[in-house]
Design a protein around this motif. Structure first.
Motif, mmCIF file in Angstrom:
data_model
loop_
_atom_site.group_PDB
_atom_site.id
_atom_site.type_symbol
_atom_site.label_atom_id
_atom_site.label_comp_id
_atom_site.label_asym_id
_atom_site.label_seq_id
_atom_site.Cartn_x
_atom_site.Cartn_y
_atom_site.Cartn_z
ATOM 1 N N LEU A 184 23.394 -63.729 20.805
ATOM 2 C CA LEU A 184 22.687 -63.836 19.977
ATOM 3 C C LEU A 184 21.124 -64.020 20.994
ATOM 4 O O LEU A 184 19.832 -63.674 19.953
ATOM 5 C CB LEU A 184 22.631 -65.439 19.765
ATOM 6 N N ASN A 185 21.764 -64.259 22.081
ATOM 7 C CA ASN A 185 20.164 -63.983 23.092
ATOM 8 C C ASN A 185 20.051 -62.324 22.806
ATOM 9 O O ASN A 185 18.689 -62.227 22.740
ATOM 10 C CB ASN A 185 20.766 -64.253 24.643
ATOM 11 N N MET A 186 20.283 -61.561 22.762
ATOM 12 C CA MET A 186 20.066 -60.375 23.191
ATOM 13 C C MET A 186 19.585 -60.265 21.683
ATOM 14 O O MET A 186 18.671 -59.371 21.699
ATOM 15 C CB MET A 186 21.857 -59.299 23.147
ATOM 16 N N PHE A 187 20.590 -60.085 20.776
ATOM 17 C CA PHE A 187 19.589 -60.075 19.461
ATOM 18 C C PHE A 187 18.927 -60.597 19.159
ATOM 19 O O PHE A 187 17.395 -59.546 19.200
ATOM 20 C CB PHE A 187 20.233 -60.761 18.337
ATOM 21 N N CYS A 188 18.107 -61.383 20.228
ATOM 22 C CA CYS A 188 16.581 -62.325 19.646
ATOM 23 C C CYS A 188 15.612 -61.791 20.741
ATOM 24 O O CYS A 188 14.329 -61.207 20.567
ATOM 25 C CB CYS A 188 16.271 -64.074 20.537
ATOM 26 N N TYR A 189 16.096 -61.153 22.042
ATOM 27 C CA TYR A 189 14.949 -60.306 22.953
ATOM 28 C C TYR A 189 14.686 -58.676 22.409
ATOM 29 O O TYR A 189 13.471 -58.090 22.780
ATOM 30 C CB TYR A 189 16.387 -60.070 23.981
ATOM 31 N N ARG A 190 15.696 -58.544 21.549
ATOM 32 C CA ARG A 190 15.659 -56.742 20.558
ATOM 33 C C ARG A 190 14.302 -57.144 19.749
ATOM 34 O O ARG A 190 14.348 -55.769 18.623
ATOM 35 C CB ARG A 190 16.924 -56.390 20.577
ATOM 36 N N LEU A 191 14.236 -58.393 19.238
ATOM 37 C CA LEU A 191 13.009 -58.739 18.101
ATOM 38 C C LEU A 191 11.650 -57.995 18.777
ATOM 39 O O LEU A 191 10.776 -58.705 18.242
ATOM 40 C CB LEU A 191 13.381 -59.972 17.425
ATOM 41 N N LYS A 192 11.744 -57.031 18.445
ATOM 42 C CA LYS A 192 10.592 -56.730 19.025
ATOM 43 C C LYS A 192 9.876 -55.872 17.923
ATOM 44 O O LYS A 192 10.693 -54.465 17.736
ATOM 45 C CB LYS A 192 10.214 -55.834 20.531
ATOM 46 N N HIS A 193 8.724 -55.147 17.913
ATOM 47 C CA HIS A 193 8.791 -54.690 16.315
ATOM 48 C C HIS A 193 8.553 -53.262 16.198
ATOM 49 O O HIS A 193 9.341 -52.739 15.342
ATOM 50 C CB HIS A 193 6.821 -54.775 15.898
#
Length: 383
Positions: free
Chosen positions: A210-219
């Motif tokens: 989940l932390n990796m998912f949130c970190y990768r949410l870049k446009h």
């Protein structure tokens, strides 16, 4: 997040009229109709949604398909069939109506596997109830549409064909923003794949993913992964399965609001406002074992219907024999080959939640992770 619109259906093998009906139907169901689940259907509720129509013309069938894509709720019991969404078609000729729906190719294989009933006055008979436990039931009724009234345990929605014409200006595109974010779930990779295929409701083990998912949410990353998920080949043609995978992400995101309403007391404010005001408490509710379990099963029930509509089939006896006769990498290759067959796609996960735990337990992790990522996706899409 910036909004993204895409005429994604143009890359499917459908004509302009069929494409316009689909866009119209999605806008009508999501934006014009009141929510089918009103303020939400809780996991412990005995309420079900009942939609009644009086037509089988192509536009109405497109609306019915859209309802089938979104009307999935966490109180469905796959063991008993309780709390299915019922779609009733009022007609003087039920057999003709059923045959027309069977011939309507854009319901895919759904009608072959869902429960089908006939109503004559107040007598109801079932002619089909297949082994795949779907949360959608089709009902063909000789009663008039005006004879249907709401009763306890039913959220009734009446849709008359004469009332839907010219109700909106059709925008020939999908808002794919949330779908692009859902697609990011499938790019996480090892952080989910390496988790054991047991104890899925132990949400603490998903924290790294989940932390990796949130970190990768870049446009730029979101756009890149979405575009790469369905690139045209050298001839400029698109792989149908890849386009359907993009549609799958869009359809998944369309149901997030109803899932969150099932566990959140909105108190006359929107789900988005609830998330903005009390994100941590909503995550706490979501992470309760009883909630995450039913929402994950609800997501799988929704996915089953979606995949049938998109033309997938459950595995045949021959498919099962071929898969069970090999192991490890070879087994996975055969499963993947069946899924990627553009002309006759079959999916091992088209089964009950109970059977999925047995035949392909690793894939259940994604249902759980999607539900855990759902609040963040909802918020990110609104930023």
């Amino acid at each position: 997040m910036e909004r993204y619109n895409d005429d994604i259906l143009k890359r499917l093998d459908i004509n302009d009229s069929e494409r316009k009906d689909w866009y119209y139907a999605r806008q009508y169901v999501l934006d014009v109709l009141p929510p089918l689940d009103r303020t939400g259907i809780e996991p412990s509720s005995f309420t079900h949604v009942h939609v009644v129509t009086n037509s089988t013309d192509n536009l109405m069938l497109a609306i019915i398909r859209q309802i089938c894509l979104v009307a999935h709720y966490p109180n469905f019991n796959e063991e008993t069939g309780a709390n299915r969404t019922i779609i009733t078609i009022c007609t003087k000729n039920p057999s003709d109506a059923l045959n027309k729906i069977k011939a309507y190719r854009y319901l895919g294989n759904l009608i072959k596997h869902c429960k089908i009933s006939f109503v004559d006055n107040d007598k109801k008979s079932t002619i089909q109830d297949e082994s795949l436990p779907l949360d959608i039931e089709f009902e063909f009724s000789k009663k008039t549409i005006d004879s249907y009234t709401e009763s306890d345990g039913v959220f009734l929605q009446i849709i008359k064909i004469e009332n839907i014409k010219d109700s909106i200006n059709v925008q020939e595109c999908f808002d794919v923003t949330k779908g692009m974010l859902v697609n990011m779930v499938y790019t996480i990779g090892a952080e989910i794949d390496n988790l054991p295929a047991t104890d899925n409701a132990n949400i603490e083990r998903y924290s790294t993913a989940l932390n990796m998912f949130c970190y990768r949410l870049k446009h730029e990353v979101i756009r890149e992964k979405w575009n790469n998920s369905a690139k045209p080949n050298k001839d400029g043609k698109y792989n149908k399965i890849n386009i359907k995978n993009q549609l799958s992400s869009i359809f998944c995101a369309d149901c997030f609001e109803s899932k969150l309403k099932a566990i959140v007391d909105t108190k006359n404010i929107s789900v988005l406002e609830c998330l903005q005001n009390d994100f941590d408490n909503i995550m706490k509710q979501l992470c309760k074992k009883e909630n995450i379990n039913v929402l994950a099963c609800c997501e799988h029930a929704r996915w089953n219907v979606e995949k049938l509509i998109l033309g997938f089939k459950p595995l045949s006896s021959e498919d099962w024999y071929n898969i069970e006769s090999c192991f490890g990498t070879e087994r996975n290759k055969r499963i993947s080959k069946l899924k990627k067959d553009e002309d006759n796609p079959r999916h091992i996960d088209l089964c009950s939640c109970r059977d999925l735990r047995r035949v392909h337990p690793g894939n259940m992790k994604y249902d759980y992770f999607l539900m855990l990522a759902m609040p963040q996706i909802f918020l990110s899409a609104a930023d």
